[in-house]
Design an enzyme around this catalytic site. Structure first.
Site, PDB file in Angstrom:
ATOM      1  N   ASP A   8       0.730   2.786   2.787  1.00  0.00           N
ATOM      2  CA  ASP A   8      -0.452   2.338   2.053  1.00  0.00           C
ATOM      3  C   ASP A   8      -1.522   1.954   3.069  1.00  0.00           C
ATOM      4  OD1 ASP A   8       1.111   2.663  -0.156  1.00  0.00           O
ATOM      5  OD2 ASP A   8       1.230   0.543  -0.690  1.00  0.00           O
ATOM      6  N   ASP A 129       1.644   3.093 -13.630  1.00  0.00           N
ATOM      7  CA  ASP A 129       1.982   1.780 -13.096  1.00  0.00           C
ATOM      8  C   ASP A 129       1.989   0.787 -14.255  1.00  0.00           C
ATOM      9  OD1 ASP A 129       1.751   3.048 -10.596  1.00  0.00           O
ATOM     10  OD2 ASP A 129      -0.399   2.596 -10.535  1.00  0.00           O
TER      11      ASP A 129
END
Length: 241
Positions: A8, A129
């Site tokens: 990330d 998500d």
């Protein structure tokens, strides 16, 4: 089953968050390039990358970094975060990214997903998500009124072949993946499901493989040392999917 180690990116650095909270950001590696090289050495074929700045700002932010990783690492790059239009999708796919992840737009602009799938087919994945089974958007800063299985079925109807499912309450916690919700999604749709969030040890890899999932994303577990990427790859089997 493929294992996708995760990088990330925020402000150009390799970071991790706890339960998607930007206030918990911390650097976990010195360089995305050396990290990717180590992932390849450990047997990975794919790498999962997220533009956290992009997810927060709803636009591509660290694009040059991702393209350089794709160019130099020898890994297939799966990329998400801040991708909101066809121009950005085309730019990434035409310059070395192997698979694009569309997240918030799946809820807010499903027509874009439909257009992307029509043009690029299996190079498009949708990231779902969820928090308390409801889909979250905008880098997990906003919660929708859409149930995660409802969205999965809608994406299947559009023609999406890959879904990345993340239980936000598990992400970055090393508490283990949400096997119950993953099983429910795997049974509800015919899409290839990639598990994300909560992976702690080789037991999670084994459980996901038994479930027949397409893939599993590993982040904090690799950086913390609770999971050996090399062992995970060996346990998962053929990585050429």
């Amino acid at each position: 089953m493929i294992v996708l180690p995760a990088i990330d990116i925020k402000d150009g650095n390799c970071v991790r968050l706890y339960k998607g909270d930007f206030s918990t950001v911390h650097q976990v590696a010195k360089s995305p390039f050396s990290t990717a090289a180590q992932f390849k050495k450990d047997g990975a074929v794919w790498i999962h990358m997220v533009d956290l700045d992009g997810a927060k700002d709803a636009r591509a932010v660290n694009s040059s970094l991702f393209l350089e990783v794709a160019k130099t690492s020898g890994l297939k790059v799966e990329l998400g975060g801040g991708i909101r239009d066809m121009k950005t999708i085309e730019y990434y796919l035409e310059n070395g990214i192997s698979r694009i992840i569309l997240g918030s737009v799946a809820v807010k602009n499903p027509q874009l997903v439909k257009e992307a799938v029509k043009q690029f087919g299996e190079k498009i994945a949708v990231g779902i998500d969820a928090k308390n089974e409801m889909v979250a958007t905008e880098g997990w800063l906003a919660e929708s009124s859409v149930h995660y299985l409802t969205l999965a079925k809608e994406m299947e109807q559009i023609g999406v072949k890959y879904i990345i499912f993340t239980d936000i309450s598990k992400d970055g916690t090393l508490e283990g993946v949400n096997l119950q919700q993953l099983a429910a999604m795997n049974q509800a749709v015919s899409c290839n499901i990639i598990a994300s969030g909560g992976v702690k040890s080789i037991l999670d890899i084994q459980a996901c493989r038994r479930m027949g999932l397409y893939g599993v994303i590993c982040g904090k577990s690799i950086y913390s040392g609770s999971l050996s990427l090399k062992e995970a790859v060996e346990t998962a089997g053929d990585q050429r999917c």
